[in-house]
Motif scaffolding. Structure first.
Motif, PDB file in Angstrom:
ATOM      1  N   PRO A  83      40.140  69.036  59.325  1.00  0.00           N
ATOM      2  CA  PRO A  83      40.158  70.248  58.512  1.00  0.00           C
ATOM      3  C   PRO A  83      41.150  70.126  57.355  1.00  0.00           C
ATOM      4  N   ARG A 100      43.968  70.018  54.790  1.00  0.00           N
ATOM      5  CA  ARG A 100      45.411  70.029  54.969  1.00  0.00           C
ATOM      6  C   ARG A 100      46.042  71.153  54.140  1.00  0.00           C
ATOM      7  N   ASN A 126      41.963  79.676  60.751  1.00  0.00           N
ATOM      8  CA  ASN A 126      41.915  78.618  61.766  1.00  0.00           C
ATOM      9  C   ASN A 126      41.836  79.163  63.197  1.00  0.00           C
ATOM     10  N   GLU A 181      43.712  73.454  58.476  1.00  0.00           N
ATOM     11  CA  GLU A 181      44.414  72.965  59.659  1.00  0.00           C
ATOM     12  C   GLU A 181      45.490  73.964  60.088  1.00  0.00           C
ATOM     13  N   SER A 182      45.619  74.161  61.374  1.00  0.00           N
ATOM     14  CA  SER A 182      46.643  75.067  61.883  1.00  0.00           C
ATOM     15  C   SER A 182      47.998  74.379  61.923  1.00  0.00           C
ATOM     16  N   ASP A 235      48.711  72.278  64.912  1.00  0.00           N
ATOM     17  CA  ASP A 235      48.132  70.947  65.105  1.00  0.00           C
ATOM     18  C   ASP A 235      49.065  69.834  64.662  1.00  0.00           C
ATOM     19  N   ARG A 236      49.937  70.137  63.709  1.00  0.00           N
ATOM     20  CA  ARG A 236      50.853  69.148  63.157  1.00  0.00           C
ATOM     21  C   ARG A 236      52.157  69.856  62.841  1.00  0.00           C
ATOM     22  N   ARG A 262      52.687  64.797  65.204  1.00  0.00           N
ATOM     23  CA  ARG A 262      51.919  65.653  66.103  1.00  0.00           C
ATOM     24  C   ARG A 262      52.853  66.191  67.183  1.00  0.00           C
TER      25      ARG A 262
END
Length: 583
Positions: free
Chosen positions: A374, A376, A482, A552-553, A556-557, A581
């Motif tokens: 998804p 960034r 998200n 992106e959530s 997630d990172r 991560r």
């Protein structure tokens, strides 16, 4: 005159052009009076009292006038509490009028009875009940004086309905207003000149001086002056999250944002290695100092502080010098003084910081152009930066706390003195940015209002899409979608497991929802789609529009949050941050 007419005349006298609110049983007399003066004051109906408060908050942030909103008794007052607390905590002058049950009903079990004056006491500078219609002018004057004087903040007036219905002998009252209190800061102060000379002495002695501009600089509209001060003495400048925009982001003396959330590593490094730091308009709170754990080398005895509020002086560190006064006046006075300071002495320090800054931004280019799905957040911010610049027009940008914050704060670039960026950070509640675009539009219709928010926030205020369409506010709404409360989910995962509870929900169909309300809308799942949608949004001027960005959530990172990276065992000051991560 009826009490309601007195109240409206006083508001008009204080230059209130817009009052935000929600109708209810008790505020009908106020609405009758407002309807009779539509030529002088406009009422903007919101769909929720909390939203009306955030509209008033944004209005005040983007003008130098207090924001005013009203609500009916009972639940209306309770719904109004969050924005009032945020405004007060962020030093934003807002006045709430709670139109309450008639006084004779007190203590008799009347529906919606509530001690509103006491309810708002902890989150305002003043919260009082009006008990005599003749005292309305006096109390309104006091409300504006308190909201706008000293450190600005919120004021609450509990006005029983019978106070508005009462007939008042006009010869027994005065509807005069205090001109100074139509804007803020009212009655701004200056410190003794000797203190300013002492400050220049400290700057002259320093080899590695640093200016930190806080939210008070933006509130005082002192960005131009603090930039001139930095240029005069060749002093690098950082900002807090709420101070962003005080200096153009690409200025050679603009080092970046300090603190925990969305910080720049070279900016935090500068704060740690400076031998003298001047904080302007910042209370030096927990976000700036990462819970008073940073800098690792204590700030004691190497900082000076300029602030409008004496109660924040040396509250967290031992100051070399405390200067109480309005930032705009103090900076202007400093620029008038001459001192034997050699600006070239600071050039090695400025260049050292700029070397670090160039390394950071060169490395960041990879993240800003990353086309992985998804999408960034870095890629989304780059698209926004380019679209804002290409528009060639100033904007009033209001961002919710949560999903947009760490990446917007780190990568957003504002190089336009007329563009303003605001984040409510006192309590960090969700649900402010969407309604705030209405307040921003009423503050300055010549600038594009832009709201940035996550899908959790969107779910709290989606009803205000109708308000935007009804008023034809030319807002650009950017929904970061998200399907989760990402900040909280990230906190769960920081514990080293994936046992996340109560944080996920169905991702909204943002474009479909917006179109159902009558907005122009797009869905963007790739960087190219977002580029096209933003170009279309900035070109569209027939009303509000929304971009549903599938992104992106931050769960997630690991996002650029100093304390989170520290918990992961990473070096948060690394100029070449690596992708991390949680698990």
């Amino acid at each position: 005159m009826r009490g309601a007419d007195i109240l409206v005349e006083m508001l008009i006298g204080y230059g209130v052009e817009t009052i935000f609110g929600v109708p209810g049983d008790t505020n009908v007399p106020l609405y009758e009076a407002l309807q009779g003066r539509e030529d002088k004051i406009r009422h903007v109906m919101a769909r929720d009292e909390r939203s009306a408060g955030f509209m008033a908050d944004a209005y005040a942030r983007f003008t130098n006038r207090p924001g005013v909103f009203e609500c009916p008794s009972g639940a209306g007052a309770m719904y109004s509490l969050p924005p009032v607390a945020e405004s007060n905590g962020s030093s934003v002058p807002v006045i709430l009028l709670t139109i309450d049950i008639p006084l004779p009903g007190e203590g008799r079990g009347v529906l919606t009875e509530l001690d509103c004056a006491k309810l708002f006491e902890p989150v305002t500078k003043m919260s009082v009940q009006v008990k005599s219609p003749e005292k309305l002018p006096e109390i309104v004057r006091r409300a504006f004086r308190v909201a706008c004087s000293g450190k600005p903040g919120a004021v609450h007036l509990q006005i029983p309905e019978d106070m508005l219905l009462a007939e008042v002998d006009a010869t027994r009252i005065s509807l005069h207003i205090e001109e100074e209190c139509r804007t803020f800061p009212a009655y701004p102060t200056l410190p003794p000149r000797r203190k300013l000379q002492q400050l220049l002495d400290l700057i002259a002695k320093a080899e590695r001086p640093l200016i930190v501009a806080g939210g008070g600089v933006n509130r005082a509209r002192a960005g131009q002056l603090i930039t001139e001060l930095a240029e005069k003495y060749n002093m690098p400048m950082c900002t807090t999250m709420t101070g962003q925009g005080a200096i153009d982001d690409d200025h050679r003396l603009a080092i970046g944002v300090i603190g925990d959330n969305g910080y720049h590593p070279h900016a935090n490094w500068a704060l740690e290695h400076s031998d003298f730091t001047l904080f302007v308009g910042s209370r030096i709170g927990s976000v700036v100092t990462i819970g008073w754990t940073f800098p690792k080398i204590t700030l004691n005895r190497r900082l000076a502080q300029i602030d409008i509020a004496p109660e924040v002086m040396a509250n967290n560190y031992e100051n070399l010098l405390s200067i109480q006064g309005d930032a705009l006046l103090v900076l202007d006075e400093l620029l008038q003084l001459e001192h034997d300071v050699d600006p070239s002495r600071h050039e090695p320090w400025v260049e050292e910081l700029n070397v670090s800054r160039r390394i950071f931004w060169k490395h960041a280019e990879g993240a800003l152009t990353d086309e992985r799905l998804p999408m960034r957040p870095e890629r989304a911010v780059r698209a926004f930066n380019e679209a804002l610049k290409a528009s060639g027009k100033p904007a009033l940008i209001y961002s919710d706390a949560g999903t947009p914050t760490p990446y917007m704060t780190r990568f957003l670039k504002i190089n336009d003195r007329e563009t303003r960026f605001a984040i409510p950070r006192a309590f960090g509640g969700l649900g402010s940015a969407l309604p705030a675009t209405v307040g921003a539009w009423r503050a300055d219709p010549s600038k594009r209002p832009i709201g940035l928010f996550g899908d959790g926030s969107f779910g709290m205020t989606v009803g205000e899409l109708e308000t935007l369409v009804r008023l034809q506010v030319p807002a650009i709404l950017i929904l970061f979608n998200n399907g989760t409360f990402g900040w909280i989910k990230g906190l769960h995962r920081l514990k080293g497991h994936n046992q996340c509870f109560g944080v996920d929900f169905l991702a909204p169909q943002g474009q479909a929802i917006a179109e159902a309300y009558g907005l122009k809308a797009w869905t963007a799942k790739t960087g190219a789609e977002l580029d096209n949608a933003l170009a279309g949004a900035f070109d569209y001027d027939l009303g509000p529009c929304l971009i549903d960005v599938h992104i992106e959530s931050i769960a997630d990172r690991v996002p650029p949050v100093y304390s989170w990276l520290t918990k992961r065992g990473d070096d948060p000051l690394e100029l070449r941050p690596r992708e991390r991560r949680y698990l």
